[in-house]
Design an enzyme around this catalytic site. Structure first.
Site, PDB file in Angstrom:
ATOM      1  N   GLN A 188      10.830  46.665  63.145  1.00 26.47           N
ATOM      2  CA  GLN A 188      11.488  47.567  62.196  1.00 26.47           C
ATOM      3  C   GLN A 188      11.487  47.006  60.782  1.00 26.47           C
ATOM      4  O   GLN A 188      11.840  45.840  60.560  1.00 26.47           O
ATOM      5  CB  GLN A 188      12.934  47.794  62.627  1.00 26.47           C
ATOM      6  CG  GLN A 188      13.050  48.495  63.961  1.00 26.47           C
ATOM      7  CD  GLN A 188      14.499  48.724  64.338  1.00 26.47           C
ATOM      8  OE1 GLN A 188      15.287  47.790  64.350  1.00 26.47           O
ATOM      9  NE2 GLN A 188      14.842  49.954  64.651  1.00 26.47           N
ATOM     10  N   CYS A 209      14.881  56.794  62.975  1.00 26.89           N
ATOM     11  CA  CYS A 209      13.555  56.446  62.461  1.00 26.89           C
ATOM     12  C   CYS A 209      12.670  55.773  63.514  1.00 26.89           C
ATOM     13  O   CYS A 209      11.452  55.952  63.508  1.00 26.89           O
ATOM     14  CB  CYS A 209      13.670  55.583  61.208  1.00 26.89           C
ATOM     15  SG  CYS A 209      14.788  54.181  61.317  1.00 26.89           S
ATOM     16  N   ASN A 237       9.063  54.945  57.986  1.00 26.55           N
ATOM     17  CA  ASN A 237      10.424  55.258  58.432  1.00 26.55           C
ATOM     18  C   ASN A 237      11.203  56.084  57.422  1.00 26.55           C
ATOM     19  O   ASN A 237      12.232  56.662  57.770  1.00 26.55           O
ATOM     20  CB  ASN A 237      11.191  53.969  58.763  1.00 26.55           C
ATOM     21  CG  ASN A 237      11.147  52.956  57.641  1.00 26.55           C
ATOM     22  OD1 ASN A 237      10.079  52.472  57.285  1.00 26.55           O
ATOM     23  ND2 ASN A 237      12.291  52.648  57.060  1.00 26.55           N
ATOM     24  N   SER A 263      13.646  48.666  55.058  1.00 24.68           N
ATOM     25  CA  SER A 263      14.198  49.882  54.452  1.00 24.68           C
ATOM     26  C   SER A 263      14.883  50.773  55.476  1.00 24.68           C
ATOM     27  O   SER A 263      15.582  51.714  55.088  1.00 24.68           O
ATOM     28  CB  SER A 263      13.120  50.664  53.703  1.00 24.68           C
ATOM     29  OG  SER A 263      12.117  51.081  54.593  1.00 24.68           O
ATOM     30  N   GLY A 264      14.713  50.487  56.772  1.00 24.17           N
ATOM     31  CA  GLY A 264      15.501  51.179  57.787  1.00 24.17           C
ATOM     32  C   GLY A 264      16.992  50.914  57.606  1.00 24.17           C
ATOM     33  O   GLY A 264      17.829  51.695  58.062  1.00 24.17           O
ATOM     34  N   HIS A 303       7.895  51.436  60.150  1.00 24.97           N
ATOM     35  CA  HIS A 303       8.234  50.859  61.448  1.00 24.97           C
ATOM     36  C   HIS A 303       6.989  50.849  62.331  1.00 24.97           C
ATOM     37  O   HIS A 303       6.159  51.767  62.273  1.00 24.97           O
ATOM     38  CB  HIS A 303       9.287  51.712  62.157  1.00 24.97           C
ATOM     39  CG  HIS A 303      10.676  51.595  61.602  1.00 24.97           C
ATOM     40  ND1 HIS A 303      11.025  50.733  60.597  1.00 24.97           N
ATOM     41  CD2 HIS A 303      11.821  52.236  61.954  1.00 24.97           C
ATOM     42  CE1 HIS A 303      12.328  50.858  60.338  1.00 24.97           C
ATOM     43  NE2 HIS A 303      12.826  51.764  61.145  1.00 24.97           N
ATOM     44  N   GLY A 317      19.992  58.226  47.484  1.00 21.42           N
ATOM     45  CA  GLY A 317      19.688  57.101  48.376  1.00 21.42           C
ATOM     46  C   GLY A 317      18.199  56.910  48.592  1.00 21.42           C
ATOM     47  O   GLY A 317      17.359  57.603  47.999  1.00 21.42           O
ATOM     48  N   ARG A 353      30.277  58.038  43.029  1.00 17.81           N
ATOM     49  CA  ARG A 353      29.770  56.866  42.301  1.00 17.81           C
ATOM     50  C   ARG A 353      28.434  57.142  41.604  1.00 17.81           C
ATOM     51  O   ARG A 353      28.167  56.663  40.504  1.00 17.81           O
ATOM     52  CB  ARG A 353      29.626  55.713  43.312  1.00 17.81           C
ATOM     53  CG  ARG A 353      29.219  54.382  42.777  1.00 17.81           C
ATOM     54  CD  ARG A 353      29.423  53.277  43.845  1.00 17.81           C
ATOM     55  NE  ARG A 353      28.791  53.602  45.131  1.00 17.81           N
ATOM     56  CZ  ARG A 353      27.573  53.220  45.490  1.00 17.81           C
ATOM     57  NH1 ARG A 353      26.833  52.505  44.668  1.00 17.81           N
ATOM     58  NH2 ARG A 353      27.076  53.544  46.676  1.00 17.81           N
ATOM     59  N   SER A 354      27.544  57.905  42.269  1.00 14.70           N
ATOM     60  CA  SER A 354      26.216  58.158  41.702  1.00 14.70           C
ATOM     61  C   SER A 354      26.119  59.516  41.010  1.00 14.70           C
ATOM     62  O   SER A 354      25.062  59.864  40.472  1.00 14.70           O
ATOM     63  CB  SER A 354      25.157  58.085  42.810  1.00 14.70           C
ATOM     64  OG  SER A 354      25.192  56.835  43.458  1.00 14.70           O
ATOM     65  N   ARG A 389      14.015  43.398  63.775  1.00 14.89           N
ATOM     66  CA  ARG A 389      13.733  43.615  62.353  1.00 14.89           C
ATOM     67  C   ARG A 389      12.667  42.615  61.909  1.00 14.89           C
ATOM     68  O   ARG A 389      12.731  41.437  62.280  1.00 14.89           O
ATOM     69  CB  ARG A 389      15.021  43.387  61.567  1.00 14.89           C
ATOM     70  CG  ARG A 389      14.987  43.940  60.181  1.00 14.89           C
ATOM     71  CD  ARG A 389      15.091  45.439  60.114  1.00 14.89           C
ATOM     72  NE  ARG A 389      16.369  45.968  60.528  1.00 14.89           N
ATOM     73  CZ  ARG A 389      16.698  47.248  60.407  1.00 14.89           C
ATOM     74  NH1 ARG A 389      15.850  48.138  59.910  1.00 14.89           N
ATOM     75  NH2 ARG A 389      17.879  47.666  60.818  1.00 14.89           N
TER      76      ARG A 389
END
Lengths: 352, 352
Positions: free
Chosen positions: B158, B131, B329, B161-162, B256, B14, B41-42, B249
């Site tokens: 924010q 974060c 963050n 990518s948070g 952030h 991730g 899945r990954s 956001r």
């Protein structure tokens, strides 16, 4: 006065001037002649107002003769020089700049809050507040009338157009550099891509926020932050109101947002605050976050009211409310409030 | 323990996992085997850590056998299910998700503030804060140690990518739609251009700000806002601290920012606050606005510390400070704080 009053718009070719011409074409027409004035650089252009092409005159003493009301939509130093000249020639001046806002002989007016103040104008000048103050004052004033405001802590999310057309141009130019890239994940990469020319902002605005607007004031405060405090105190007639403001520029074209923490003399409830805001002139309550309903700049740009959402009572203080307001900084935040003041003066002058 | 401790990274593929692999390759190497785990899945991908290609295993009971420390960098529901399984198999779990943060038997640790807390972990789980809390807590904690914090009013800016890699992808896709256009001046035009697919955000983020993050909590609060209050109280061991947070956001990829109004038990001065922040571990004081020095996301992304600027004493309250913090963050706000906790545990396990 049996004839309709004459109106002069000084600064007709700027970002706020453009919105003013729209408003004058849309609102009930109370004006006789409407004269358009700008800097000599932009004079000679023809602009449409009330459906008529009108030639823009260069700012000079002659252009200010014989006008009943003069709107100043120009930078502070131009207003400081020319507004008293217009007033001396008999015009009532409505000034959108900061030049006279804190002058004790100049009323600072928001028609929804202190309409009576417009009538006492010893210098012949009435001032309109700054765009960030205007984004929050209609909602705060309505709640103050019920609960009695004692303290405001506000953080602003200011749009690029608050810095004029140069601000919008800088943001658009930067966005076209960063869009479609992987920029924004490494220190300084946006800064390097954008380069040193960040327009009127002291840092890149695309993919960034910049915690500064205005000029340096005392003790680390910016002029914009100090103005929010002074203007709010003057409009609400609360010279002791505690106000802490932080101004941050965000990559939005138009519409300022403000996160407000407001403390009151008396305990508050969300239910009563909702009732007040739902029935206050100039306010739209848009507050159902579970349904996705809260104001954002993209939704409110181009509209007149102050939009209010995210209303909560502070969890640790029964006298405090949190809320989020959005308002178009070129409409209510500048041209609209100035037009509303002018219309009140026009009606007064036209009264038998 | 004479061998080096074994480390398992759950969620290695991730956004936070990618930063964790960088950190593990850069920091002093205290680990024996490093095992990488992800969703099925990954799984099977090979990722570089400490210069070695390592195959990613699918999360299952077997993958958690025989590890001394397990980092969980996965969504809350995955952590809630699998962290107790890892702990039951003998691992000390460091969880970056909200799943266990408010559990009284799980310490919530920021090594600069409460390093001692890591040693008391009855469930074998240690939590790392969210974060936005991490963006402000190091600076607030340093000032609290001197002045005694009593109230925080914070408004967050924010980054996308948070909300994970989906958030970044949504922002980049929206930016390529709006860049080079005149969008942003009329109500709804950004919303129409972006369409209904706004990714993990409840509104368009390009040329906009969205005053919501998390899920609906009680009385109009969002889960993210409530967490900032609960986490700050727990880390500072101040269960009565007054906290009002608003999460918004902004169209920034990573880092952030938070506008902080902090009230203290004792009077404050900017000079003393500057001294404290200039010498606090994990903090960089960057505060000379007249010279253009204040932190912005574009400057701090990819760096470890909390950057602090715009420090002022409240004009109407000698016990309150205003300041603006920026922090990455994905680093201090997630992977770095988790790694710091793990390194403290690794050192403890390796001690004779």
């Amino acid at each position: 006065m049996t004839r309709r009053p004459t109106l002069t718009v000084v600064g007709a070719t700027g970002a706020v001037g453009a919105v003013m011409l729209q408003i004058l074409s849309q609102h009930a027409d109370i004006w006789g002649e409407i004269r358009l004035v700008s800097s000599p650089r932009s004079a000679g252009r023809k602009l449409a107002v009330r459906g008529e092409e009108t030639e823009v005159l260069a700012l000079c003493e002659e252009a200010l003769e014989g006008t009943d009301v003069a709107l100043f939509l120009v930078p502070e130093e131009i207003a400081a020089q020319w507004a008293p000249i217009a007033a001396a020639k008999g015009a009532v001046v409505v000034d959108n700049s900061p030049a006279f806002r804190m002058d004790p002989d100049v009323p600072l007016v928001v028609p929804e809050i202190n309409p009576h103040a417009v009538r006492v104008r010893p210098r012949g000048i009435v001032a309109s507040p700054g765009c960030t103050t205007l984004a929050l004052i209609v909602a705060v004033g309505a709640l103050h009338a019920e609960f009695g405001a004692s303290e405001l802590v506000v953080s602003a999310y200011q749009a690029a157009s608050g810095a004029g057309q140069d601000g919008v141009a800088a943001l658009r130019a930067q966005l076209s550099v960063v869009a479609g890239t992987e920029l924004g994940s490494h220190p300084g990469d946006v800064r390097r891509a954008v380069g040193d020319d960040t327009g009127p902002f002291p840092g890149p605005l695309a993919l960034n926020v910049v915690p500064w607007s205005g000029t340096p004031g005392e003790d680390g405060w910016s002029s914009e932050e100090l103005r929010i405090r002074e203007e709010t105190r003057k409009i609400l007639a609360l010279p002791e109101l505690r106000v802490s403001a932080t101004c941050v520029r965000v990559p939005v074209v138009t519409a300022h947002s403000v996160s407000v923490h407001a403390r009151f003399e008396r305990p508050v409830t969300v239910a009563r605050a909702h009732e007040i805001l739902a029935t206050s002139p100039g306010v739209v309550l848009y507050d159902d976050p579970a349904a996705g309903d809260f104001p954002t700049p993209a939704d409110v740009v181009g509209t007149d009211p102050t939009w209010v959402g995210r209303l909560r009572r502070a969890l640790d203080d029964e006298n405090a409310l949190e809320f989020f307001v959005c308002g178009d900084n070129l409409r209510k935040g500048a041209a609209l409030n100035t037009a509303q003041i002018a219309e009140a003066i026009g009606a007064e002058l036209a009264a038998p």
